[in-house]
Design a protein around this motif. Structure first.
Motif, mmCIF file in Angstrom:
data_model
loop_
_atom_site.group_PDB
_atom_site.id
_atom_site.type_symbol
_atom_site.label_atom_id
_atom_site.label_comp_id
_atom_site.label_asym_id
_atom_site.label_seq_id
_atom_site.Cartn_x
_atom_site.Cartn_y
_atom_site.Cartn_z
ATOM 1 N N ASN A 120 0.899 -1.272 -0.031
ATOM 2 C CA ASN A 120 0.076 -0.071 -0.097
ATOM 3 C C ASN A 120 0.815 1.309 0.113
ATOM 4 N N GLN A 121 0.800 2.152 -1.007
ATOM 5 C CA GLN A 121 1.685 3.149 -1.230
ATOM 6 C C GLN A 121 1.452 4.291 -0.426
ATOM 7 N N ILE A 122 0.188 4.360 0.182
ATOM 8 C CA ILE A 122 -0.386 5.518 1.082
ATOM 9 C C ILE A 122 0.543 5.645 2.496
ATOM 10 N N ILE A 123 0.892 6.761 2.687
ATOM 11 C CA ILE A 123 1.714 7.223 4.146
ATOM 12 C C ILE A 123 0.816 7.804 4.919
ATOM 13 N N LEU A 124 0.661 7.579 5.987
ATOM 14 C CA LEU A 124 -0.173 8.562 6.996
ATOM 15 C C LEU A 124 0.676 9.384 7.527
ATOM 16 N N ILE A 125 0.862 10.605 7.772
ATOM 17 C CA ILE A 125 1.291 11.697 8.609
ATOM 18 C C ILE A 125 0.670 12.354 9.772
ATOM 19 N N LYS A 126 1.121 12.124 10.947
ATOM 20 C CA LYS A 126 0.201 12.636 11.921
ATOM 21 C C LYS A 126 1.185 13.563 12.980
ATOM 22 N N GLY A 127 0.428 14.565 13.430
ATOM 23 C CA GLY A 127 1.374 15.429 14.311
ATOM 24 C C GLY A 127 0.694 16.137 15.268
ATOM 25 N N ASN A 128 1.192 16.805 16.263
ATOM 26 C CA ASN A 128 0.661 17.809 17.176
ATOM 27 C C ASN A 128 1.675 18.420 17.779
ATOM 28 N N CYS A 129 1.184 19.592 18.532
ATOM 29 C CA CYS A 129 2.056 20.485 19.502
ATOM 30 C C CYS A 129 1.557 20.122 20.728
ATOM 31 N N ARG A 130 2.622 20.029 21.794
ATOM 32 C CA ARG A 130 2.398 19.705 23.112
ATOM 33 C C ARG A 130 2.565 20.834 23.888
ATOM 34 N N THR A 131 1.551 21.107 25.015
ATOM 35 C CA THR A 131 1.770 22.194 25.865
ATOM 36 C C THR A 131 2.838 21.828 26.875
ATOM 37 N N ILE A 132 3.330 22.974 27.422
ATOM 38 C CA ILE A 132 4.440 22.625 28.645
ATOM 39 C C ILE A 132 3.596 22.512 29.897
#
Length: 150
Positions: A120-132
């Motif tokens: 499966n050539q589909i790549i999933l990109i996830k991300g977030n910012c984390r509070t201190i």
């Protein structure tokens, strides 16, 4: 998160753009100068094969607790019309058994076994910012890209 293209070859460069919007009114946010608060992961589309690049990153809101920290932190005022926006340059490379996603500015290097991409050539990109101070995560919208092997 946005990418400059939807489909990449295994030896391409890419641009990843992140945007941080306030949930309601104008807001002041603060990032470490090295953007040490952004988590990004590249993984095969299939959930059971998910890989993560955990970065020790922090996203800061509100006033500093321990005096002047401007040596380490940049402050931004954001609104729905003017979000925080940052473009990261990255590369996709291919070795004998793996596809490697790198974003040097964030110190990210994710490797995915080629067998997953052949299925499966589909790549999933996830991300977030984390509070201190609150320990909360603010998630970016996930994004999918296609990677074609050469």
């Amino acid at each position: 998160m946005d990418f400059d293209k939807e489909t990449y070859q295994s030896n391409d460069n890419f641009e990843l753009t992140i945007k941080v919007y306030p949930t309601e009114a104008e807001k002041t946010i603060r990032f470490y100068k090295d953007l040490n608060n952004i988590n990004i992961s590249f993984s095969p589309k299939a959930e059971e094969f998910e890989f993560h690049q955990e970065l020790k990153k922090r996203f800061i809101e509100g006033p500093p607790l321990f005096g002047d920290d401007s040596e380490y932190i940049d402050e931004y005022t954001i609104s729905k019309e003017k979000p925080f926006k940052k473009i990261f340059l990255g590369t996709i490379s291919e070795s004998v058994n793996e596809i490697v996603f790198e974003i040097p500015e964030l110190n990210i290097k994710n490797k995915i076994d080629k067998n997953f991409i052949l299925k499966n050539q589909i790549i999933l990109i996830k991300g977030n910012c984390r509070t201190i101070y609150g320990g909360k995560n603010k998630h970016f919208m996930s994004k999918e890209i296609k990677v074609e092997l050469e």
